[in-house]
Design a protein around this motif. Sequence first.
Motif, PDB file in Angstrom:
ATOM      1  N   ASP A 435       0.884  -1.173   0.000  1.00  0.00           N
ATOM      2  CA  ASP A 435       0.000   0.000   0.000  1.00  0.00           C
ATOM      3  C   ASP A 435       0.918   1.218   0.000  1.00  0.00           C
ATOM      4  O   ASP A 435       1.485   1.589   1.024  1.00  0.00           O
ATOM      5  N   THR A 436       1.061   1.827  -1.179  1.00  0.00           N
ATOM      6  CA  THR A 436       2.059   2.886  -1.355  1.00  0.00           C
ATOM      7  C   THR A 436       1.418   4.254  -1.213  1.00  0.00           C
ATOM      8  O   THR A 436       0.539   4.608  -1.988  1.00  0.00           O
ATOM      9  N   THR A 440       1.640  13.526  -6.269  1.00  0.00           N
ATOM     10  CA  THR A 440       2.255  14.110  -7.465  1.00  0.00           C
ATOM     11  C   THR A 440       3.528  14.856  -7.042  1.00  0.00           C
ATOM     12  O   THR A 440       4.569  14.792  -7.709  1.00  0.00           O
ATOM     13  N   ASP A 524      -2.216  15.792   4.223  1.00  0.00           N
ATOM     14  CA  ASP A 524      -2.923  14.592   4.673  1.00  0.00           C
ATOM     15  C   ASP A 524      -2.842  14.466   6.181  1.00  0.00           C
ATOM     16  O   ASP A 524      -1.834  14.837   6.793  1.00  0.00           O
ATOM     17  N   ARG A 539      -7.386  13.578   3.469  1.00  0.00           N
ATOM     18  CA  ARG A 539      -6.989  14.983   3.329  1.00  0.00           C
ATOM     19  C   ARG A 539      -7.499  15.807   4.513  1.00  0.00           C
ATOM     20  O   ARG A 539      -8.592  15.561   5.023  1.00  0.00           O
TER      21      ARG A 539
HETATM   22  O1  PRX Z   1      -4.484  11.984   0.010  1.00  0.00           O
HETATM   23  C1  PRX Z   1      -3.403  11.203  -0.421  1.00  0.00           C
HETATM   24  C2  PRX Z   1      -3.891  10.214  -1.468  1.00  0.00           C
HETATM   25  O2  PRX Z   1      -3.692  10.839  -2.725  1.00  0.00           O
HETATM   26  C3  PRX Z   1      -3.100  12.125  -2.542  1.00  0.00           C
HETATM   27  C4  PRX Z   1      -2.155  12.433  -3.675  1.00  0.00           C
HETATM   28  O3  PRX Z   1      -2.887  12.517  -4.861  1.00  0.00           O
HETATM   29  P1  PRX Z   1      -2.134  12.685  -6.247  1.00  0.00           P
HETATM   30  O4  PRX Z   1      -1.140  13.781  -6.145  1.00  0.00           O
HETATM   31  O5  PRX Z   1      -3.184  12.786  -7.290  1.00  0.00           O
HETATM   32  O6  PRX Z   1      -1.324  11.345  -6.425  1.00  0.00           O
HETATM   33  C5  PRX Z   1      -1.989  10.136  -6.413  1.00  0.00           C
HETATM   34  C6  PRX Z   1      -1.028   9.038  -6.774  1.00  0.00           C
HETATM   35  C7  PRX Z   1       0.254   9.041  -6.060  1.00  0.00           C
HETATM   36  C8  PRX Z   1      -2.424  12.044  -1.208  1.00  0.00           C
HETATM   37  O7  PRX Z   1      -2.177  13.332  -0.676  1.00  0.00           O
HETATM   38  N1  PRX Z   1      -3.138   8.954  -1.435  1.00  0.00           N
HETATM   39  C9  PRX Z   1      -2.243   8.516  -2.344  1.00  0.00           C
HETATM   40  N2  PRX Z   1      -1.820   7.274  -2.029  1.00  0.00           N
HETATM   41  C10 PRX Z   1      -2.441   6.930  -0.886  1.00  0.00           C
HETATM   42  C11 PRX Z   1      -3.270   8.001  -0.498  1.00  0.00           C
HETATM   43  N3  PRX Z   1      -3.997   7.961   0.637  1.00  0.00           N
HETATM   44  C12 PRX Z   1      -3.914   6.860   1.394  1.00  0.00           C
HETATM   45  N4  PRX Z   1      -3.155   5.788   1.085  1.00  0.00           N
HETATM   46  C13 PRX Z   1      -2.405   5.772  -0.034  1.00  0.00           C
HETATM   47  N5  PRX Z   1      -1.672   4.714  -0.331  1.00  0.00           N
END
Ligand code: PRX
Length: 634
Positions: A435-436, A440, A524, A539
């Motif tokens: 679970d990564t 961005t 987050d 968030r």
């Molecule tokens: O809220 C977190 C959520 O996705 C956000 C980032 O979104 P974006 O920049 O569009 O990138 C998505 C792909 C990397 C974060 O601030 N998020 C991403 N991965 C997770 C996550 N929330 C929980 N668990 C995760 N594994």
Amino acid sequence: MVVPESRDKMYYPSGDLQRDAHVPDLDSYLELYRKSLENPEVFWQEVADEFFWKKPATGPMLQYNFDVTKGNIYVKCMEGAKTNICYNVLDRHVRERSLGEKVAYYWEGNSPDQHMTITYSQLLSHVCRCANVLRQMGVKKGDRVSIYLPMIPELVYTMLACARIGAVHSIVFAGFSSESLCERIIDTQSSVLVTADGVYRGEKLINLKQIVDEALEKCREKASSSVTKCLVVKHPALRTKSGAACNKLQTPWDSECDVWWDEAMRGSPEECEPEWLDAEDPLFILYTSGSTGKPKGVLHTVAGYMLYTSLTFKYVFDHHHGDVYWCTADIGWITGHSYITYGPLANGATSVLFEGVPVHPHVGRFWEIIEKYKVTKFYTAPTAIRLLMKYGREPLQKYDLSSLRIVGTVGEPINPEAWQWYHEAVGQGRCPVVDTFWQTETGGHVLTPLPAATPLKPGSATFPFFGVEPAILNEHGEELEGEAEGYLVFRRPWPGIMRTLYENHERFENTYFKKFPGFYVTGDGCRRDRDGYYWITGRIDDMLNVSGHLMSTAEVEAALTEHPAVAEAAVVSRPHEVKGECLYCFVSLKDCGEFNRAVVEELKGLGQSSASCWIHVRRRKDAAATIIISAQIG
Ligand code: PRX
């Protein structure tokens, strides 16, 4: 970090997986992690030694200031070094490692009868031809190129061609509206736009070129038409007669500006000298939602991003020669940039490049592809897992998934129920779920399990990756120790973190560094449990996450209030069974405004273009002159 006798149910890696893993157990992880923090110079230099450098660095591996009270925020990696990421992800494999015949991508189209195989040598020659065409169109180092393409190989060719000649790519997800595309073209002032005539998404044929033309028209209306050339790929599904509906597609054409891809590539040389770039030269801009409504142009640079995406890919998916890796994301999002293009290619990996959707032409499409290519590492989003869960285990039982070794998720918190299903039904109880957590802005994974090393807890992104130092703060900026919940921040940079927001460094500093000086603020919320595991709680700004895609309530509100009949709009999040969250938009019309189909359609159009997704409107309540409607996006 880990209490071995934890009271939570843990999932441990199998001995089989540990045997040949790069990081085979928790002690190895802890030792490497300690080294990455205590001796980052040595740690990152060893990673850099794997790559080709035209000129070595003169500065340290990492220099930075994360404290706004001490001056401007900056991060620099390997200052003085010269390299080229395209050379490193292609030429290095073909010329120095004899991997030319190795498959880089198995492309699988929207329809199962559309597929092709691309080796590293073939990829290199396509990229060089495209790079020469771009140069011929006048694109130089530092120029921006906008890319609005579906998931076809030309998307990878174009982004790597940009990287080869030092142009900065700005990829716009090909599901976005003309308004969103226009906004991003104006912001980057791109001179060239690369697109396709059309694309099938499931059953639906979308006329991409028409959307592009509308976007360019909007740019002209705003007196900002930077684009001089539009390179248009004929989509493989529309090339043949069996692409049936191709006759239905009218491709608008401006012979001054538009050039067919195939015609431009014909005769273009297959050799192209890379532009040797400074380590800190920009590589790409990728827009992500911002809580003020205007998207933020996240900028990543060459060397740090290369080191970080390469290393995270190698360790998080425990990559080995012989693997077939598949990430189901679209390259229009950061997941595709880092873990379909740059990370896997930097490792000389073989990947599946998939254009379609999970349930077309049938609900077993994902499982069919895993069987077909004997996929060993599979990476998708919780929203896709929840969607496929609804169809039960039967569609899975028709296919052989025994090739799978590791499965991963990204984009949003995964609920334990979906985690368990992924682990049991897809991973057959044998594959760890990585679970990564990342963004961005972070460029690559920042909190993540390592598959052979980390005991897993369903729903937790577990521990930091190498070089990443998380902390949890309370509202007053005080650091919380031990078991705690608060703001997730990072105390120092890693090579792959964003460097700025394109042409808006002030917004970069205000958004990420002002609230808690000395820290990068993710936006987050996060909980650390008694065993030291990190759990993302979602968030804590005005952003929400629909199907793993971030959007801001302000963005949609601003778009809706642009409508002349709208007095005010309020957009809130609502839990959604499959998508995680969805939007509800409450819109009050002005006294003179009348609720009718036309208004609904116009509001849908506005909502869609701001949130770049689909909006359904239904009437909620009619109170005197003011009408409140609610809308659900998704
Ligand atoms: O809220 C977190 C959520 O996705 C956000 C980032 O979104 P974006 O920049 O569009 O990138 C998505 C792909 C990397 C974060 O601030 N998020 C991403 N991965 C997770 C996550 N929330 C929980 N668990 C995760 N594994």
